[in-house]
Enzyme design. Structure first.
Site, PDB file in Angstrom:
ATOM      1  N   LYS A   1       0.838  -1.198   0.000  1.00  0.00           N
ATOM      2  CA  LYS A   1       0.000   0.000   0.000  1.00  0.00           C
ATOM      3  C   LYS A   1       0.875   1.251   0.000  1.00  0.00           C
ATOM      4  O   LYS A   1       2.035   1.217   0.396  1.00  0.00           O
ATOM      5  CB  LYS A   1      -0.920   0.013   1.229  1.00  0.00           C
ATOM      6  CG  LYS A   1      -1.902  -1.155   1.275  1.00  0.00           C
ATOM      7  CD  LYS A   1      -2.955  -1.022   0.199  1.00  0.00           C
ATOM      8  CE  LYS A   1      -3.908  -2.205   0.193  1.00  0.00           C
ATOM      9  NZ  LYS A   1      -3.368  -3.383  -0.487  1.00  0.00           N
ATOM     10  N   ASP A   2       0.264   2.372  -0.444  1.00  0.00           N
ATOM     11  CA  ASP A   2       0.974   3.643  -0.463  1.00  0.00           C
ATOM     12  C   ASP A   2       1.570   3.952   0.903  1.00  0.00           C
ATOM     13  O   ASP A   2       0.964   3.671   1.939  1.00  0.00           O
ATOM     14  CB  ASP A   2       0.018   4.781  -0.838  1.00  0.00           C
ATOM     15  CG  ASP A   2      -0.552   4.631  -2.231  1.00  0.00           C
ATOM     16  OD1 ASP A   2      -1.423   3.770  -2.408  1.00  0.00           O
ATOM     17  OD2 ASP A   2      -0.118   5.365  -3.133  1.00  0.00           O
ATOM     18  N   LYS A   3       2.742   4.579   0.890  1.00  0.00           N
ATOM     19  CA  LYS A   3       3.344   5.009   2.148  1.00  0.00           C
ATOM     20  C   LYS A   3       2.610   6.219   2.695  1.00  0.00           C
ATOM     21  O   LYS A   3       2.180   6.228   3.853  1.00  0.00           O
ATOM     22  CB  LYS A   3       4.827   5.351   1.949  1.00  0.00           C
ATOM     23  CG  LYS A   3       5.463   5.942   3.199  1.00  0.00           C
ATOM     24  CD  LYS A   3       6.920   6.327   2.979  1.00  0.00           C
ATOM     25  CE  LYS A   3       7.502   6.965   4.251  1.00  0.00           C
ATOM     26  NZ  LYS A   3       8.921   7.361   4.079  1.00  0.00           N
TER      27      LYS A   3
END
Length: 661
Positions: A258-260
């Protein structure tokens, strides 16, 4: 033939869409031969140029002003949106049936071993004939000790693939303790089991998921949990957990990264780690919470999901309001957006991942390593200093002292290899020291660049009204996912993690064109196992690869197997599901405008719009399949550059003097 609903695009003579030039922060000139490099990549550098919604000039807003403006909840393989709803509760269900038990039930295998033995040969007789079936039965009824060769029986005729498959099905389920079966040059070989054949296999099974000892009281060897993280990488959190539990990170699995920069929720698995230990760790984690514990028989692997649900807040909206933007929002709901690979695929700095991918595909390890280690604008100071130290001193140990490993993993791996070997000459070995998923990221980025460029050309020439003769189509229902991979050959093809990996396209002809819509049209990512469209867009692939010194056949002939890319197919237009939007007014940029799952557990209220608030925000919520990029939907809506460098400068420009996380 169904088409995109009522799309009448402004045409400037260059194709179906018109690129809107907007005011942009200074200092962002392109990385082009003969010009000074950009401080960051731009969309046009990676093939992104077109729009499909008509007559819209766009508006200004800030994407990810705070990390809490970007929410992602995973959608699991059953289509359920994953939420964190409890920090402590655990579900330990009744033991699920194993695949073997399910198969035995399906085949109606008798419980009595002798009855199963007799039934096996009734079935083998129908496949192999009475003579061979009788030979095998007599062979298995021998009881005296024999050598392995004496216990083997090789049929003296070839069988086709389906016949061999059916024989395996019978021997594996009706005779698992009596015989093992293998194929030798198309012929079946039967090896009679004796008791000494089994212990080693049993021990291997017990070591990895094949049987729970008395010390493990739970059903299933894997503890599943939901992880909410904030402004952190998925692997960073799992590494934190592993350090606290004093176990290796490989005991953990997940369905997708997932996106940081955001608040994200996803499912993970842990091999023989009980939920009570994870509850204890959760209380100590930095930037993450764990919950919703349960148990099951298999590890979660990348691809075990259908997609992601996004909730995105666009702050400081200017140049649009509820009235003016409604037709555009409804257009995205009903029409969709171009399914470009987003800027995250290519990195954030002036040297794109896809340019490194060119060197990798050409097996030019020196160029690949030099590009990775070369200085670039816009990076944090410690990484810049480490690069300068390497360029100036050529001393990997000195550069390593300055380089943060987690923020520059590829660079760290290369320099560490140089330091250990005492030489910087074996660049191939140094590049191989980079973790495999990161090495493959470079070549997948190159495929994505080619695909983006091809879809831009497809839309410029043919528009979006529907398929044209020579297009390739795959109905969405026929697309598989990486989670469906069930053999090593297919698993090799799923490394690209894109849609339509196990489906074959149909060529659009005059006879079948009315059977498809624009949403069925796909373009290939280049590789050795794909076909190209039969119209002028095919030339984009050839011309771009030739410009980079590559050919289509090169994907099959790379000296290293892991870079022999199979390719895949990707839909060119995609519609978001469950698309909704809400306008909000607010005063304080430091306060959240949405509630996280952990906030809900703790009883915090959902933020509400403030009457006459001085700032305007737009809150979007929608579902996308796992291979699509939410930022490309935002680009279609806003007509604004989505590169992170541009957004960072815009955020600073808009909120000067305000501290932002």
């Amino acid at each position: 033939m169904a088409a995109v609903p009522q799309v009448h695009l402004e045409n400037d003579g260059q194709g179906p869409t018109k690129r809107i030039k907007r005011d942009e922060p200074q200092g962002t000139s392109a990385t082009v031969a003969g010009q000074a490099p950009r401080a960051f990549l731009r969309e046009e550098d990676v093939g992104i140029s077109e729009f499909i919604t008509p007559g819209w000039q766009g508006f200004d807003a800030i994407i990810k002003h705070r990390y809490s403006d970007f929410f992602v909840n995973e959608i699991d393989s059953q289509g359920n949106v994953v939420h964190l709803t409890s920090f402590t509760e655990a579900d330990d269900p009744k033991p699920p049936k194993s695949e073997a038990e399910i198969e035995i039930e399906r085949l109606n295998v008798p419980n009595d071993p002798q009855a199963a033995f007799e039934e096996a040969f009734v079935r083998l007789n129908s496949i192999l004939g009475a003579a061979d079936s009788s030979r095998i039965k007599q062979h298995l009824e021998v009881t005296e000790e024999q050598t392995l060769e004496q216990r083997s029986l090789l049929l003296d005729r070839d069988l086709d693939k389906d016949q061999r498959k059916n024989v395996y099905l019978i021997t594996n389920n009706f005779l698992p303790s009596r015989v093992t079966c293998e194929t030798v040059d198309g012929r079946l070989k039967f090896i009679r089991r004796v008791q000494s054949d089994k212990p080693n296999a049993d021990k291997r099974s017990q070591r990895r998921g094949g049987g729970r000892g008395p010390q493990w009281p739970h059903v299933g060897d894997f503890c599943y949990f939901v992880m909410q993280k904030e402004n952190m990488d998925s692997m960073d959190v799992l590494n934190q957990i592993a350090r606290q539990l004093r176990c290796k990170p490989r005991v953990f699995g997940m369905a997708g990264t997932k996106d940081k920069r955001g608040i994200t929720v996803q499912r993970c698995s842990a091999y023989k780690v009980s939920h009570d230990r994870l509850i204890g760790v959760s209380k100590k984690l930095r930037g993450a919470r764990l919950g919703n514990f349960s148990y099951g028989p298999r590890e979660l692997r990348l691809g075990d999901l259908q997609g992601n649900q996004f909730q995105i807040i666009l702050r400081h909206v200017q140049g649009a309001d509820a009235s003016s933007l409604k037709p555009v929002l409804e257009g995205i709901r009903n029409i969709g957006f171009i399914n470009y690979f987003g800027m995250q695929r290519f990195g954030t700095q002036s040297i794109s991942s896809h340019t490194i991918g060119i060197a990798v595909l050409k097996a030019d390890w020196q160029v690949a390593v030099d590009l990775i280690l070369s200085p670039r604008d816009g990076e944090r100071e410690d990484i810049c200093n480490a690069r300068k130290a390497w360029i100036t001193l050529k001393d990997p140990k000195e550069a390593l002292k300055l380089l943060p490993q987690r923020a520059a993993l590829a660079e760290y791996s290369i320099l560490q290899n140089f330091a250990k070997s005492g030489s910087a000459t074996n660049v191939a070995a140094a590049f191989t020291s980079i973790p495999r998923n990161l090495r493959l990221m470079y070549v997948h980025a190159y495929q994505s660049y080619i695909w983006n460029s091809a879809v831009s050309q497809r839309l410029r020439i043919f528009g979006t009204d529907g398929p044209v003769i020579g297009d390739l189509v795959i109905p969405t229902a026929e697309c598989g996912s990486p989670a469906q991979a069930n053999n090593s050959e297919f698993a090799e093809k799923t490394e690209e993690s894109d849609e339509c990996l196990n489906a074959k396209p149909t060529l659009v002809t005059a006879e079948n064109i009315n059977s498809y819509t624009i949403y069925d049209v796909v373009l290939p990512l280049p590789g050795w196992d794909i076909v190209y469209p039969e119209h002028s867009v095919k030339e984009v692939y050839t011309e771009l690869m030739e410009k980079d010194g590559l050919t289509a056949s090169g994907f099959a002939n790379h000296p290293l197997k892991e870079y022999r890319l199979a390719g895949a197919y990707r839909h060119i237009i995609i519609k978001p599901q469950e698309f909704a939007y809400e306008w909000m007014r607010y005063n304080d940029d430091m306060l959240p405008l949405a509630r996280s799952d952990s906030d809900a557990i703790e009883g915090k209220h959902e933020p509400e719009s403030i009457d006459f608030g001085k700032h305007l925000a737009l809150k979007l919520k929608f579902d996308l399949p796992s291979s699509s990029y939410a930022t490309m939907l935002l680009r279609e809506l806003m007509r604004q550059e989505t590169a992170s460098g541009f957004q960072s400068q815009l955020s600073l420009k808009t909120t000067e003097g305000t501290s932002i996380d």
